[in-house]
Scaffold this motif. Structure first.
Motif, PDB file in Angstrom:
ATOM      1  N   ALA A 144       0.825  -1.203   0.000  1.00  0.00           N
ATOM      2  CA  ALA A 144       0.000   0.000   0.000  1.00  0.00           C
ATOM      3  C   ALA A 144       0.864   1.260   0.000  1.00  0.00           C
ATOM      4  O   ALA A 144       0.546   2.256  -0.658  1.00  0.00           O
ATOM      5  CB  ALA A 144      -0.930  -0.007   1.213  1.00  0.00           C
TER       6      ALA A 144
ATOM      7  N   ALA B 260       2.262   1.859  -3.470  1.00  0.00           N
ATOM      8  CA  ALA B 260       1.240   2.425  -4.347  1.00  0.00           C
ATOM      9  C   ALA B 260       1.053   3.920  -4.074  1.00  0.00           C
ATOM     10  O   ALA B 260       0.878   4.722  -4.995  1.00  0.00           O
ATOM     11  CB  ALA B 260      -0.081   1.687  -4.159  1.00  0.00           C
ATOM     12  N   TYR B 261       1.129   4.291  -2.800  1.00  0.00           N
ATOM     13  CA  TYR B 261       0.983   5.712  -2.440  1.00  0.00           C
ATOM     14  C   TYR B 261       2.157   6.528  -2.978  1.00  0.00           C
ATOM     15  O   TYR B 261       1.971   7.615  -3.549  1.00  0.00           O
ATOM     16  CB  TYR B 261       0.895   5.840  -0.921  1.00  0.00           C
ATOM     17  CG  TYR B 261       0.954   7.254  -0.413  1.00  0.00           C
ATOM     18  CD1 TYR B 261      -0.090   8.148  -0.655  1.00  0.00           C
ATOM     19  CD2 TYR B 261       2.047   7.705   0.323  1.00  0.00           C
ATOM     20  CE1 TYR B 261      -0.045   9.456  -0.187  1.00  0.00           C
ATOM     21  CE2 TYR B 261       2.103   9.007   0.793  1.00  0.00           C
ATOM     22  CZ  TYR B 261       1.048   9.881   0.536  1.00  0.00           C
ATOM     23  OH  TYR B 261       1.122  11.165   1.002  1.00  0.00           O
TER      24      TYR B 261
ATOM     25  N   THR C  18       1.972   6.430  -7.082  1.00  0.00           N
ATOM     26  CA  THR C  18       0.806   6.975  -7.782  1.00  0.00           C
ATOM     27  C   THR C  18      -0.006   7.960  -6.965  1.00  0.00           C
ATOM     28  O   THR C  18      -0.880   8.639  -7.519  1.00  0.00           O
ATOM     29  CB  THR C  18      -0.130   5.822  -8.209  1.00  0.00           C
ATOM     30  OG1 THR C  18      -0.690   5.210  -7.032  1.00  0.00           O
ATOM     31  CG2 THR C  18       0.629   4.772  -9.011  1.00  0.00           C
ATOM     32  N   GLY C  19       0.222   8.028  -5.649  1.00  0.00           N
ATOM     33  CA  GLY C  19      -0.586   8.903  -4.811  1.00  0.00           C
ATOM     34  C   GLY C  19      -1.846   8.244  -4.298  1.00  0.00           C
ATOM     35  O   GLY C  19      -2.631   8.881  -3.577  1.00  0.00           O
ATOM     36  N   GLU C  20      -2.085   6.987  -4.620  1.00  0.00           N
ATOM     37  CA  GLU C  20      -3.264   6.267  -4.155  1.00  0.00           C
ATOM     38  C   GLU C  20      -3.112   5.951  -2.668  1.00  0.00           C
ATOM     39  O   GLU C  20      -2.250   5.168  -2.273  1.00  0.00           O
ATOM     40  CB  GLU C  20      -3.445   4.969  -4.957  1.00  0.00           C
ATOM     41  CG  GLU C  20      -4.493   4.019  -4.402  1.00  0.00           C
ATOM     42  CD  GLU C  20      -5.841   4.687  -4.251  1.00  0.00           C
ATOM     43  OE1 GLU C  20      -6.444   4.529  -3.163  1.00  0.00           O
ATOM     44  OE2 GLU C  20      -6.282   5.368  -5.192  1.00  0.00           O
ATOM     45  N   ALA C  21      -3.947   6.586  -1.825  1.00  0.00           N
ATOM     46  CA  ALA C  21      -3.802   6.462  -0.371  1.00  0.00           C
ATOM     47  C   ALA C  21      -4.870   5.598   0.269  1.00  0.00           C
ATOM     48  O   ALA C  21      -4.876   5.428   1.487  1.00  0.00           O
ATOM     49  CB  ALA C  21      -3.819   7.845   0.269  1.00  0.00           C
ATOM     50  N   GLY C  22      -5.761   5.026  -0.530  1.00  0.00           N
ATOM     51  CA  GLY C  22      -6.852   4.235   0.039  1.00  0.00           C
ATOM     52  C   GLY C  22      -6.368   3.056   0.864  1.00  0.00           C
ATOM     53  O   GLY C  22      -6.888   2.785   1.946  1.00  0.00           O
ATOM     54  N   GLY C  23      -5.343   2.365   0.361  1.00  0.00           N
ATOM     55  CA  GLY C  23      -4.831   1.204   1.095  1.00  0.00           C
ATOM     56  C   GLY C  23      -4.238   1.586   2.432  1.00  0.00           C
ATOM     57  O   GLY C  23      -4.455   0.908   3.449  1.00  0.00           O
TER      58      GLY C  23
ATOM     59  N   LYS D 173      -4.985   4.262   4.223  1.00  0.00           N
ATOM     60  CA  LYS D 173      -6.060   4.707   5.111  1.00  0.00           C
ATOM     61  C   LYS D 173      -6.737   3.514   5.766  1.00  0.00           C
ATOM     62  O   LYS D 173      -7.023   3.524   6.970  1.00  0.00           O
ATOM     63  CB  LYS D 173      -7.077   5.523   4.319  1.00  0.00           C
ATOM     64  CG  LYS D 173      -6.600   6.916   3.938  1.00  0.00           C
ATOM     65  CD  LYS D 173      -7.693   7.669   3.195  1.00  0.00           C
ATOM     66  CE  LYS D 173      -7.229   9.077   2.836  1.00  0.00           C
ATOM     67  NZ  LYS D 173      -8.246   9.828   2.077  1.00  0.00           N
TER      68      LYS D 173
END
Length: 393
Positions: free
Chosen positions: A77, A80-81, A84-89, A91
């Motif tokens: 996770a 990925a953050y 790409t900046g994807e922070a859902g994982g 969080k």
């Protein structure tokens, strides 16, 4: 076809009904029961195998760096953050851990592998951290009690009345953890490159910035929004030393060593330290001071400074290790340019657990900034363990 326990019961009831009616057993029903039996047995074997795998201790590391599924999930996770900046994982993971998703300045906790790599690199290049005691804390401050006057004691005969001893006087040392930050930058092309190890890249980018700031603070930091360095404490002549001060000796010449037998001041410094500390003593000075000291010889013409005995070892001075710390003062009038002591017992570094990283793709386009923070504190924990040499008359 998916078989369940209910389908098995229905088929078996059909088989029993045929037997009760004395019509014999239907071959199709028997075949159906055999297929359901096999499917259920296979499902039980898979469950047993998964249970066994989860209960087996982790003996090695996989491609993700760990065999702990929670740590591996956090690492994936985090990658990925960063990429790409994807922070859902992140969080979801931090909510699951009952911790806040963001700190006061935002960001997310880096995996333990990233934090461990950063601390390992700092220990290798931060001179005082490598010498001091390092403790990891979970709160904002570390407090340590010490006795300013131990309980009274004495000798008595076997049958004599034991006098009441005095109660020890305790005081408290506090070591708050202050925020240290660095802001490495990367191109999106670098982040898109799957072969780049993100953990290692972040550790490499922040190690120099963190080590430089730590090195200065552990030596001379004033304790305001930073650790308190051992040279920031009051200094007193060794003959008048008391707890809370750093004992110092003078070279006898303002801003220089004595012209005759300059090495005697170093010998006096060594023996200002009690034997219990001296056996683990280390000299600390900067490169300019070391350049002056390594020219000193004894009465037989032997150099007091000796080169490292092996690769990775320290040079020695009078038989004690010598560590080069660039943040130590140069030789100057009234400067404490040389320290000697058991820094393991004398100085304490506290690291608050967790390294937080905030991804910022907007402030410096086309680069992506990573605002990386960690909390660290430090200070003297045993004032008897460190002595200084002042270049004064």
């Amino acid at each position: 076809m998916r078989y369940t326990l209910e389908s098995y019961r229905a088929a078996n009831d059909e088989r029993l009904a045929g037997l009760e009616a004395r019509n014999g057993v239907d071959p199709l029903t028997e075949e159906k029961l055999a297929r359901i039996d096999g499917a259920l047995d296979e499902a039980l074997r898979r469950i047993d195998r998964l249970t066994l795998d989860r209960s087996r201790p982790a003996l090695g590391r996989d491609g993700q760096g760990t065999r702990d599924p929670l740590v591996a999930e956090h690492k994936a996770a985090f990658a990925a953050y960063v990429r790409t900046g994807e922070a859902g994982g992140l969080k979801r993971l931090e909510a699951k851990a009952l911790s806040a998703g963001s700190g006061p300045d935002g960001g997310y906790l880096a995996p333990s592998t990233v934090e461990g790599e950063i601390l390992r690199r700092l220990a290798n290049i931060s001179p005082i951290r490598a010498l001091a005691t390092v403790r990891t804390i979970s709160s904002g401050s570390y407090k340590k009690a010490f006795s300013t006057a131990g309980p009274a004691s004495g000798w008595v005969s076997e049958t004599a009345v034991r006098p009441q001893t005095a109660t020890p006087t305790l005081a408290e040392l506090s070591f708050p953890a202050m925020e240290l930050y660095a802001m490495p930058a990367a191109t999106q092309t670098l982040l898109d490159d799957a072969i780049v190890n993100i953990d290692q890249w972040i550790a490499e980018e922040v190690e120099s910035a963190f080590a430089e700031q730590e090195g200065a603070a552990f030596v001379s930091g004033d304790g305001v929004d930073k650790p308190k360095g051992f040279l920031a404490y009051p200094t007193v002549a060794e003959a008048s030393w008391s707890w809370g001060n750093i004992g110092v000796l003078n070279t006898g010449v303002a801003g220089a060593f004595a012209a005759l037998n300059p090495g005697d001041a170093l010998i006096d410094l060594v023996y200002a330290l009690k034997a219990g500390y001296r056996q683990n003593g280390t000299f600390v000075m900067n490169r300019k001071t070391q350049g002056a000291v390594r020219k000193f010889k004894d009465a037989n013409g032997n150099y007091l400074w000796q080169p490292p005995a092996s690769a990775g070892a320290s040079a020695t001075l009078l038989g004690f290790p010598l560590v080069e710390a660039e943040d130590m003062p140069d030789i100057a009038n009234n400067a404490v340019a040389i320290a000697f002591g058991d820094f393991r017992r004398g100085y304490l570094v506290v690291d608050r657990a967790g390294v937080r990283i905030l991804r910022d793709p907007y402030s410096a386009k086309p680069y992506v900034l990573f605002y990386t923070t960690k909390r660290v504190g430090g200070g003297v924990q045993d004032f008897a363990a460190i002595k200084g040499l002042t270049f004064a008359s």
